[in-house]
Design an enzyme around this catalytic site. Structure first.
Site, short mmCIF file in Angstrom:
data_model
loop_
_atom_site.label_atom_id
_atom_site.label_comp_id
_atom_site.label_asym_id
_atom_site.label_seq_id
_atom_site.Cartn_x
_atom_site.Cartn_y
_atom_site.Cartn_z
N ARG A 1 -3.44 -11.62 5.57
CA ARG A 1 -2.85 -12.16 4.34
C ARG A 1 -1.70 -13.11 4.68
O ARG A 1 -1.52 -14.14 4.06
CB ARG A 1 -2.32 -11.00 3.49
CG ARG A 1 -1.62 -11.42 2.23
CD ARG A 1 -1.06 -10.23 1.44
NE ARG A 1 -0.40 -10.70 0.25
CZ ARG A 1 0.80 -11.28 0.24
NH1 ARG A 1 1.43 -11.46 1.38
NH2 ARG A 1 1.35 -11.70 -0.88
N LYS B 1 -5.73 2.31 -4.11
CA LYS B 1 -5.00 1.29 -3.33
C LYS B 1 -5.01 1.73 -1.86
O LYS B 1 -4.31 2.64 -1.45
CB LYS B 1 -3.57 1.15 -3.85
CG LYS B 1 -2.81 -0.02 -3.21
CD LYS B 1 -1.48 -0.27 -3.91
CE LYS B 1 -0.74 -1.48 -3.31
NZ LYS B 1 -0.35 -1.25 -1.89
N GLU C 1 -8.49 1.24 -9.45
CA GLU C 1 -9.08 1.38 -8.11
C GLU C 1 -8.08 2.04 -7.16
O GLU C 1 -6.86 1.87 -7.34
CB GLU C 1 -9.42 -0.01 -7.56
CG GLU C 1 -10.41 -0.79 -8.39
CD GLU C 1 -10.51 -2.25 -7.93
OE1 GLU C 1 -9.93 -3.13 -8.60
OE2 GLU C 1 -11.14 -2.48 -6.89
N LYS D 1 -6.21 -3.31 -12.99
CA LYS D 1 -6.43 -4.72 -13.37
C LYS D 1 -7.04 -4.82 -14.77
O LYS D 1 -7.88 -3.98 -15.13
CB LYS D 1 -7.41 -5.38 -12.38
CG LYS D 1 -6.93 -5.43 -10.95
CD LYS D 1 -8.05 -5.87 -10.01
CE LYS D 1 -7.61 -5.73 -8.56
NZ LYS D 1 -8.72 -5.85 -7.62
N LYS E 1 2.52 3.13 -7.51
CA LYS E 1 2.81 3.64 -6.16
C LYS E 1 3.00 5.15 -6.19
O LYS E 1 3.83 5.66 -6.97
CB LYS E 1 4.08 2.98 -5.61
CG LYS E 1 4.04 1.46 -5.58
CD LYS E 1 3.17 0.93 -4.47
CE LYS E 1 3.89 1.05 -3.15
NZ LYS E 1 3.16 0.39 -2.04
#
Ligand SMILES: NC(=O)c1cnc(N)c2cc(Br)sc12
Length: 318
Positions: free
Chosen positions: A136, A115, A113, A286, A310
């Site tokens: 968060r 980010k 997915e 994932k 990243k």
């Protein structure tokens, strides 16, 4: 119009406006012109002002009604919010894949997915209604920013099913909104935001919800923290279910049969990244099976079943 008729009209207008809001902000497919939406909203505001006894915090009129707060309450997340280990190149991804297969065998598939580069938030629903939104924070304790999150039009107030649910998502500011905001701040001689992430975080940390409401924020929901009243076996199924409930999920996710497909997806989005209307800072990968996620568990800091690839920081074109 008598009491009974007024109540009926108020309930009808709330339903219509929530549906039109969903079509416009989640599906990006409005079925009525803005002028008609505004006219119906004006009628509902007037009727609700004349019938305070019918007040409902989930009415479409209460998206910006929140009071200016003195501070944000602390809230505890029932399920801690994740932080992910990082990968910086293809070899890191192959090493991740090897660790996963050492743990659960070779029959493993992944979901990749985008980010989203924004602010991680958690949304709580009771009986299918939005009751709380929080930052968060440190993953366990966040700040209650419900009033600010209510101003994000793609966050549904009422889900398609009356489930108890806690979802995670990334609130963000689209690139175009960021450019317009900074242009306005420059004209006003105000300090500029460095990037859309800081602008989104700064907007959601304002104590006055009217400021957040003016910043054209958006959200992609990407994970389930806690869920009662329904069960899913895999991450791709949970994304489909979240979409069914009425959440805005990012459409670019891809189920990958192996890590080579993941690497292909990562490389393709590294190229296409500048064309997106929002910032991304990488790709989240994932393990798709929730049973295998359970088997793999966590290290002291991160899940063993997920990793964040990243991208190198984008060259800033001055
Ligand atoms: N799709 C996802 O899982 C996702 C997207 N965007 C993000 N910034 C994050 C952060 C974590 Br932690 S997961 C995730």
């Amino acid at each position: 119009m008598n009491e009974e008729q007024a109540k009926e009209r108020i309930l009808e207008l709330r339903e219509m406006l929530e549906k039109y809001n969903y079509e416009y902000h989640v599906l990006d497919k409005p079925s009525v012109p803005d002028a008609e939406y505004d006219q119906l909203m004006k009628e509902l505001i007037e009727l609700e002002n004349n019938h305070p006894e019918l007040h409902d915090e989930h009415s479409p009129t209460s998206r910006v009604g929140g009071a200016v707060l003195d501070f944000f309450e602390k809230v505890e997340h029932t399920v801690p919010m994740l932080s992910l280990g990082n990968a910086f190149n293809d070899q890191d991804l192959r090493d991740f894949d090897r660790r996963v297969r050492d743990g659960v065998g070779s029959n493993v598939s992944y979901v990749a997915e985008l980010k989203i580069d924004g602010l991680a938030v958690s949304l709580t629903y009771q009986d299918g209604r939005f009751v709380r939104g929080a930052t968060r924070g440190d993953g366990t304790i966040g700040e209650d920013i419900t009033n600010n999150l209510k101003t994000i039009r793609s966050i549904p107030f009422k889900l398609k099913e009356d489930v108890m649910l806690e979802v995670r998502g990334e609130a963000f500011m689209p690139k175009k909104s960021f450019q317009k905001l900074n242009a306005h701040r420059e004209e006003e001689g105000q300090e500029l935001f460095a990037n859309p992430r800081n602008a989104a975080a700064g907007s959601l940390r304002q104590l006055d919800p009217k400021i957040a409401a003016s910043r054209n924020l958006d959200i992609f929901v990407y994970g389930v923290g806690k869920l009662e009243g329904h069960s899913v076996d895999s991450h791709d199924e949970s994304l489909t279910y979240l979409n069914h409930l009425g959440f805005k999920t990012n459409p670019e996710w891809k189920k990958c049969a192996n890590i080579e497909e993941v690497i292909e997806y990562v490389n393709s989005w590294q190229e296409k990244r500048p064309d997106l209307p929002y910032e991304i800072d990488g790709i989240v990968i994932k393990v798709n099976s929730l049973y295998q996620q359970e088997e793999l568990g966590f290290t002291a800091k991160n899940p063993r079943w997920a990793i964040a690839y990243k991208f190198p920081a984008e060259e800033v074109v001055t």
